[in-house]
Design an enzyme around this catalytic site. Structure first.
Site, PDB file in Angstrom:
ATOM      1  CB  CYS A  30      -0.908  -0.062   1.222  1.00  0.00           C
ATOM      2  SG  CYS A  30      -1.698   1.484   1.678  1.00  0.00           S
ATOM      3  CB  CYS A  33       0.473   1.550   4.137  1.00  0.00           C
ATOM      4  SG  CYS A  33      -1.252   1.046   4.062  1.00  0.00           S
TER       5      CYS A  33
END
Length: 105
Positions: A30, A33
């Site tokens: 991600c 993230c």
């Protein structure tokens, strides 16, 4: 730095814990993230005496992601005395995280 925990550790370090615990549900693939990670780890060091900070890899702990209905990562959940108080989804600037956690101190 925030410790990565797995499903079997969650009850001891989050659900049964008094005080504030902040959990970042993330995935290694991600992009947002990866952007949040240094901000989150920095905050964990700065607020070490006020709150506990953990991370949960949703690919390794799918049961937790399902239990807390995490459908988008990153999702940061703030717990107080084992109960979910609030959640933030997506990249969160450091000041926003500080303000949100501060509401429950």
């Amino acid at each position: 730095m925030a410790k990565i925990i797995k499903t079997n550790e969650f009850a001891n370090v989050v659900k049964n814990k008094k005080g504030i615990v902040v959990v970042d549900f993330f995935a290694t693939w991600c992009g947002p993230c990866k952007m949040l990670s240094p901000v989150y780890n920095s905050l964990a060091e700065e607020m070490v005496d006020k709150a506990d900070f953990y991370k949960v890899d949703i690919d390794e702990s799918m049961e937790l992601a399902e239990k807390f209905v995490v459908s988008t990562v990153p999702t940061v959940i703030v717990f107080k005395d084992g109960k979910e108080m609030d959640r933030l989804v997506g990249f969160i600037p450091k000041n926003n995280l500080i303000d949100k956690i501060g509401l429950f101190l």
